[in-house]
Scaffold this active site. Structure first.
Site, short mmCIF file in Angstrom:
data_model
loop_
_atom_site.label_atom_id
_atom_site.label_comp_id
_atom_site.label_asym_id
_atom_site.label_seq_id
_atom_site.Cartn_x
_atom_site.Cartn_y
_atom_site.Cartn_z
N ASP A 168 -12.38 -0.79 12.44
CA ASP A 168 -12.80 -0.88 11.16
C ASP A 168 -14.28 -1.34 10.82
O ASP A 168 -14.66 -2.06 11.90
CB ASP A 168 -11.69 -1.80 10.48
CG ASP A 168 -10.32 -1.57 10.40
OD1 ASP A 168 -10.02 -0.16 10.00
OD2 ASP A 168 -9.56 -2.12 10.81
N LYS A 201 -3.54 4.96 6.43
CA LYS A 201 -3.90 5.19 7.73
C LYS A 201 -3.44 6.59 8.03
O LYS A 201 -2.68 7.31 7.58
CB LYS A 201 -3.22 4.68 8.53
CG LYS A 201 -3.39 3.01 8.88
CD LYS A 201 -2.57 2.54 9.84
CE LYS A 201 -2.49 1.00 9.83
NZ LYS A 201 -1.90 0.39 8.58
N CYS A 222 -12.55 -8.38 14.09
CA CYS A 222 -11.33 -8.75 13.10
C CYS A 222 -11.76 -7.94 11.77
O CYS A 222 -12.60 -8.22 11.20
CB CYS A 222 -11.02 -10.02 13.19
SG CYS A 222 -9.78 -10.18 11.80
N ARG A 255 0.95 -1.16 -0.10
CA ARG A 255 0.01 0.04 0.02
C ARG A 255 0.92 1.25 -0.03
O ARG A 255 0.50 2.28 -0.46
CB ARG A 255 -0.84 -0.10 1.27
CG ARG A 255 -2.06 0.71 1.27
CD ARG A 255 -2.70 0.65 2.59
NE ARG A 255 -2.77 -0.51 3.28
CZ ARG A 255 -3.67 -1.43 3.13
NH1 ARG A 255 -5.01 -1.05 2.56
NH2 ARG A 255 -3.87 -2.52 3.68
N TYR A 256 2.11 1.16 0.68
CA TYR A 256 2.99 2.34 0.87
C TYR A 256 4.18 1.84 0.20
O TYR A 256 4.90 0.70 0.21
CB TYR A 256 3.16 2.63 2.23
CG TYR A 256 1.94 2.86 3.09
CD1 TYR A 256 1.34 3.99 2.99
CD2 TYR A 256 1.34 1.81 3.76
CE1 TYR A 256 0.11 4.23 3.98
CE2 TYR A 256 0.30 2.05 4.75
CZ TYR A 256 -0.35 3.04 4.67
OH TYR A 256 -1.58 3.25 5.42
N CYS A 272 -5.13 -18.07 13.09
CA CYS A 272 -5.05 -17.19 14.53
C CYS A 272 -5.19 -18.19 15.38
O CYS A 272 -5.78 -19.08 15.55
CB CYS A 272 -5.85 -16.02 14.46
SG CYS A 272 -5.82 -14.97 13.03
N ARG A 300 7.30 -0.12 2.43
CA ARG A 300 6.88 -1.18 3.25
C ARG A 300 5.72 -2.01 2.53
O ARG A 300 4.91 -1.63 1.96
CB ARG A 300 6.63 -0.63 4.76
CG ARG A 300 5.37 0.08 4.81
CD ARG A 300 5.23 1.02 6.03
NE ARG A 300 4.41 2.07 6.05
CZ ARG A 300 4.38 3.26 5.64
NH1 ARG A 300 5.30 3.68 4.98
NH2 ARG A 300 3.24 3.93 5.86
N ASP A 335 -8.01 3.89 9.65
CA ASP A 335 -7.65 3.38 8.65
C ASP A 335 -8.64 3.69 7.45
O ASP A 335 -9.69 3.18 7.51
CB ASP A 335 -7.43 1.70 8.59
CG ASP A 335 -6.05 1.32 7.66
OD1 ASP A 335 -6.15 1.69 6.57
OD2 ASP A 335 -5.49 0.21 8.11
N ARG A 382 -10.21 -8.63 9.13
CA ARG A 382 -9.74 -9.76 8.03
C ARG A 382 -10.44 -10.78 8.43
O ARG A 382 -10.42 -12.02 8.19
CB ARG A 382 -8.46 -9.70 8.14
CG ARG A 382 -7.45 -8.86 7.88
CD ARG A 382 -6.22 -9.08 7.02
NE ARG A 382 -5.43 -8.11 6.70
CZ ARG A 382 -4.38 -7.51 7.22
NH1 ARG A 382 -3.82 -8.15 8.27
NH2 ARG A 382 -3.72 -6.49 6.95
N CYS A 432 -11.07 -12.84 16.80
CA CYS A 432 -11.34 -11.69 17.52
C CYS A 432 -12.69 -11.29 16.65
O CYS A 432 -12.76 -11.35 15.53
CB CYS A 432 -10.53 -10.65 17.21
SG CYS A 432 -8.81 -10.93 17.86
S1 SF4 Z 1 -7.37 -9.57 14.71
FE1 SF4 Z 1 -7.76 -10.86 12.96
S2 SF4 Z 1 -6.16 -11.26 12.05
FE2 SF4 Z 1 -5.47 -10.40 14.38
S3 SF4 Z 1 -5.69 -12.14 15.95
FE3 SF4 Z 1 -7.70 -11.41 15.95
S4 SF4 Z 1 -8.62 -12.75 14.21
FE4 SF4 Z 1 -6.61 -12.85 13.86
#
Ligand code: SF4
Length: 347
Positions: free
Chosen positions: A271, A315, A108, A88-89, A101, A92, A308, A110, A105
């Site tokens: 997000d 960001k 999340c 994206r940048y 994972c 990096r 973001d 993603r 979460c």
């Molecule tokens: S935020 Fe998303 S990518 Fe990060 S540990 Fe939690 S579930 Fe996994």
């Protein structure tokens, strides 16, 4: 301690974390978004709605979608030139080796890419192509290894990734993004820490944690193993309703980071991931929190409050602004909220 990671609503009910009558509804949530709660996190949960439960225990509210929400809220796909790389940048890029994972979460960003039904881990050929992409671009100074959570990979696989990056001269910095030291501290063995290092590269580990209770004595010991090996650590936090959106809770987390030798880096505005509106705050609420932290808490404990921009536009800091223009010149607000002319009037 709970013996193993809880991976479905029935297991959550058996562990007493959800009422059995909720299991059918939660199966619908789990069919869309992966569930995993490690023993270390399950043991911290004291009530249905406590700050740890809100992060990891699925709820029916996740089935409520809002029009602005997106399965790719920060535009990973728009900026992915080859599988596993997000560029994206200019200086990096992200390297996403796996999409699993230790915990999943509930907020999340993603969430539609991670988990057993998410994107596949990179195949050996895809990893070769990702490394070739990085090697061919001398502007890439930093590689951020993320996922998924890279620290659930075996030390052997991590050492392989690092030995490939070690051969790319223009990559000077490698940063790992992880929740593992807090949510599954027993994974952070000396062998794993050694695998994160590579000759000639500065390595950083950014720990994602959202509440001071996540930094248990075991988590702090895991972080000490990383820092004592010469790897600096950064703290990343997501601002979450009912988890850390009050000044005392946020300050306690930032202090816990600093006591663990972790420098708070970003406080992310949550997000627009699907089914997460019950965990989001307003930006105004985040700015009020940041104002309350300024002055009351050591400068070492101050993260940058970041948004973001949806769609992959990058960001930007969205913290409070202390400067203002006025008809008679500018002014600046002090930590107590009083305004002062700046530059000051001549004496
Ligand atoms: S935020 Fe998303 S990518 Fe990060 S540990 Fe939690 S579930 Fe996994």
């Amino acid at each position: 301690m709970t013996a193993k990671t809880l991976r479905n609503p029935s297991a959550l009910a058996a562990a007493g974390l959800v009422a059995p009558e909720r299991v059918p509804a939660l199966e619908r949530v789990a069919a869309q978004y992966a569930v995993a709660i490690t023993p270390a996190m399950a043991d911290l949960i004291e009530a249905d709605d406590d700050p740890i439960a809100r992060q990891f225990v699925p709820t029916e509210a996740e089935l409520e979608l809002r029009p602005q929400e997106s399965g790719d809220p920060i535009g990973d796909f728009v900026h992915s030139p080859v599988e596993g790389v997000v560029h994206r940048y200019p200086d990096r890029c992200l390297l996403k080796v796996n999409h699993a994972c230790a915990v999943y979460c509930r907020f999340c960003f993603r969430r539609e890419m991670v988990g057993p039904e998410g994107l596949r881990p990179l195949s050996p050929a895809a990893l070769d192509a990702a490394m070739a992409y990085i090697a061919e671009r001398p502007d890439i100074w930093e590689v951020i290894v993320t996922g998924g959570d890279p620290l659930i990979l075996s030390p052997r696989r991590l050492a392989d990734v690092m030995s490939r990056l070690a051969k790319i001269d223009h990559v000077k910095v490698v940063r790992f993004h992880t929740r593992v030291p807090a949510v599954e501290p027993e994974r952070v063995t000396d062998e794993l820490v050694a695998a994160l290092k590579a000759p000639g590269k500065a390595v950083y580990v950014a720990l994602h944690a959202n509440h001071a209770r996540e930094l248990t004595p075991e988590a702090r010991a895991a972080c000490a193993r990383i820092v004592d090996a010469g790897i600096p650590m950064l703290g990343q936090t997501v601002l979450l309703a009912g988890v850390n959106d009050d000044p005392e809770t946020l300050a306690a987390l930032m202090r816990a980071f600093v006591e663990t030798r972790i420098k708070p880096y970003y406080l992310h505005h949550a997000d627009l991931a699907p089914g997460t509106s019950h965990l989001r705050t307003s930006i105004e609420a985040g700015q009020i929190l940041m104002r309350a932290m300024r002055g009351a808490v050591s400068g070492l404990c101050q993260p940058t409050y970041i948004l973001d921009i949806p769609g992959g536009h990058g960001k930007v800091p969205v913290g409070p602004d202390y400067l203002a223009d006025g008809p008679n010149g500018g002014s600046v607000e002090d930590p107590a909220g009083r305004r002062h002319a700046y530059p000051p009037k001549p004496l």
